[in-house]
Design a protein around this motif. Structure first.
Motif, short mmCIF file in Angstrom:
data_model
loop_
_atom_site.label_atom_id
_atom_site.label_comp_id
_atom_site.label_asym_id
_atom_site.label_seq_id
_atom_site.Cartn_x
_atom_site.Cartn_y
_atom_site.Cartn_z
N ASN A 64 0.92 -1.10 -0.07
CA ASN A 64 -0.07 -0.10 -0.11
C ASN A 64 0.84 1.18 -0.05
O ASN A 64 1.64 1.61 1.03
N ASP A 65 0.86 2.01 -1.14
CA ASP A 65 1.64 3.17 -1.13
C ASP A 65 1.29 4.47 -1.88
O ASP A 65 1.41 5.35 -1.54
N HIS A 66 0.69 3.91 -3.01
CA HIS A 66 0.06 5.27 -3.69
C HIS A 66 -0.93 6.11 -3.43
O HIS A 66 -0.76 7.28 -3.09
N PHE A 67 -1.92 5.68 -3.16
CA PHE A 67 -3.19 6.70 -2.68
C PHE A 67 -3.56 6.20 -1.04
O PHE A 67 -4.74 6.13 -0.99
N VAL A 68 -2.70 6.12 -0.37
CA VAL A 68 -2.91 5.67 1.08
C VAL A 68 -2.26 6.74 2.04
O VAL A 68 -1.28 7.57 1.57
N PRO A 69 -2.90 6.98 3.16
CA PRO A 69 -4.36 6.34 3.66
C PRO A 69 -5.36 6.65 2.53
O PRO A 69 -5.16 7.70 1.82
#
Lengths: 420, 172
Positions: A64-69
């Motif tokens: 999980n990295d692009h649009f997180v949180p």
């Protein structure tokens, strides 16, 4: 004829004694990485392929990295699709928000790919991990789904450009400036379909985080992979990650290179790339006075602890200029924590920075620092294409963290020595 | 995609280094829906592109088309917008693989890239490796696909290709 590092690794993974540029090989892949932005499409394709189980759950990495949180409902649904797939397939290397980070920084931090291995990732900056002596390359979602299903991938063996680097960096000049200089010299397609292999005394002296920055931007020349053979510094990096590796593999002395370039970094000054191509590179001094609305320090290129510390050292006791926003995004939770404990975060916040949780966020115009109409930003990221960070009319300049920090304090592009 | 039958369309001309941020800006990337992506194709260069092209039209561009990110939604968005094929002097590596994998016809021809004008009517004849400019009367050869790429194209994309391989592996 001997082999380059890329040829050697690809040959081994195809059970061939030797290979050469131009050969087509079906290679086993050791690690297969996807993120919250690319995994959902791969999952759909995987199912349509009629696949039920991934070839090897322990080869898979989901981050999980692009649009997180989650930045909105759709990105929350994207992340959920990946989370459910990880559970369904028994994928252990799944990294949840709060225990994650930008994939290209998290993978080396956790020692998830080793020297001599092949990593394919559904993200173009997957080439970053080549700094550990592996063959790492970016692919799309369908190729990734095929790798999940088959455990292998076809490659055309790339020719290799060898870059020999010597000399010592001057103060406030980093491997970011070296790679931007190279992008400027070769152009945005100067290494298309090829690998770039780095060596020489200046690379041997370079810490692993700086090598990651170096290999990260090889895709900005169209390269398939950027690589530094595993040496003593790499071995030490892995021992700190409880993973024992040996030095090598190394390219053969009589390997055939497409070309060999030599760069003396002692001649290098801080570099800046102006819109709208990362190859529009000149000395940072030439851009002095360009007013900015936002400065962003972070990304898979320059979100390492050392990058944040370099920026904090420039900003300590200073403040962000009126009318300017400084956004800082540590690349991983571990880096974030270290920066909190060492006081780097305090220095940045005292200067007026907004420090965010780890994410790709602002770099790709996702969230946490999107640019509005006609806005100008200077960033430590890797791309300044039109509309990359927001509105199509916005403009992005690329630089190293020291130049970014100085620019934030000045309110216009400048160097640390320009600060009062 | 039909791998062999000739097809034609009007030319939409673009320059060098058309990157994936231009082909499909990231704000439109939180979906895998082809039609929705198609409505925003080329939004970074021309926000009205998707509404103006006719189904089957060609994009003709300079070098390094599709450079930048690995986002597979880039060729998918072009398919969704109705783009029939992309002809370019050269392609970014990941975009090239992605386009082949999802069944977007792409042809490499440096000569065609500089010899087409906006609105020209062109016809691709894949079987003969030819692009004909019906407006100017000129014809251009494009580079044949490498063998593995040709196999994937013949299968109609990587999804079909892998499905066939998996079904052969699976004992009945």
């Amino acid at each position: 004829m001997g082999m380059t590092l890329a040829e050697k690794i690809l040959a081994r993974h195809a059970d061939r004694p030797a290979t050469a540029a131009g050969d087509l090989l079906h290679c086993r892949v050791d690690r297969i990485m996807a993120t919250d932005i690319t995994a959902p499409m791969s999952i759909e394709v995987f199912r349509r392929m009629g696949a039920e189980r991934v070839h090897d759950p322990d080869a898979c990495i989901l981050i999980n990295d692009h649009f997180v949180p989650a930045k909105d409902i759709r990105s929350a649904d994207f992340a959920r699709a990946m989370r459910e797939f990880a559970a369904e397939q028994g994928i252990r290397d799944y990294f949840e928000v709060g225990r994650s980070g930008i994939c290209h920084t998290l993978i080396p931090e956790r020692g998830l790919v080793g020297p001599g291995e092949i990593l394919v990732g559904a993200d173009s900056h997957t080439c970053t991990a080549g700094a550990l002596g592996c063959f790492a390359t970016g692919v799309g979602s369908t190729d990734l789904a095929a790798a999940w299903a088959l455990g292998e991938m076809w490659f055309r063996v790339p020719g290799t450009i060898r870059v020999e680097v010597e000399g010592e960096f001057r103060p406030h000049v980093t491997s970011k400036d070296l790679i931007m200089h190279l992008v400027g010299r070769l152009g945005v397609e100067g290494a298309r379909y090829r690998a770039i292999e780095f060596g020489g005394p200046a690379v041997a002296a370079m810490p692993v985080h700086a090598r990651l920055t170096l290999c990260n931007m090889t895709i900005e020349m169209g390269a398939k992979a950027g690589m530094v053979p595993c040496d003593a510094a790499t071995v030490e990096h892995f021992s700190g990650r409880d993973r024992a590796v040996a030095e090598g593999p190394f390219p053969d002395h009589d390997a055939a290179y497409d070309e060999t370039l030599r760069i003396d970094v002692s001649l290098l000054e801080p570099q800046v790339a102006e819109p709208f191509l990362p190859s529009n590179v000149r000395g940072a001094g030439e851009f002095r006075g360009v007013k900015v609305d936002q400065v962003f320090i972070g990304s898979c290129t320059n979100g390492h602890y050392e990058d944040l510390a370099q920026a904090a050292a420039v900003l300590k006791g200073r403040t962000v200029a009126p009318g300017v926003r400084l956004i800082v995004t540590p690349a991983t939770q571990e880096i974030y924590l270290r920066a909190v404990r060492s006081g780097v975060v305090a220095d940045l916040v005292e200067a007026g920075a907004a420090v965010t949780t780890p994410t790709c966020g602002a770099c790709l115009g996702g969230h946490n620092g999107v640019l509005g109409r006609d806005e100008v930003a200077l960033t430590t990221t890797n791309r300044n294409f039109r509309g990359r960070m927001g509105d199509t009319s916005s403009r992005v300049y690329l630089a190293n963290p020291a130049v970014a920090a100085a620019t934030a304090a000045l309110g216009h592009i400048g160097l640390p020595e320009d600060l009062p | 995609m039909s791998a062999h039958a000739p097809f034609e369309g009007r030319v939409w001309l673009f320059g060098d280094h058309v990157d994936t941020d231009v082909i499909i800006p990231v704000r439109y990337c939180v979906t895998a829906d082809r039609d929705e992506l198609g409505r925003h194709a080329m939004a970074g260069a021309d926000p009205d592109f998707a509404g103006r092209i006719a189904r089957g039209d060609f994009i003709v561009a300079g070098s390094n088309f599709g450079c930048g990110s690995s986002r597979e939604v880039a060729p998918v968005a072009l398919l969704g917008a109705g783009v029939g094929a992309v002809v370019a002097a050269s392609f970014g590596r990941i975009f090239y693989r992605n386009a082949i994998n999802v069944g977007l016809p792409i042809f490499e021809s440096p000569e065609a890239a500089v010899a087409c004008s906006q609105g020209d009517l062109v016809r691709a004849v894949p079987e003969e490796g030819l692009l004909q400019n019906l407006t100017s009367g000129r014809a251009f050869a494009f580079a044949p696909y490498p063998q593995q790429v040709a196999r994937i194209v013949a299968a109609g994309g990587l999804e079909n290709y892998v499905r066939e391989r998996l079904s052969k592996r699976r004992p009945r």
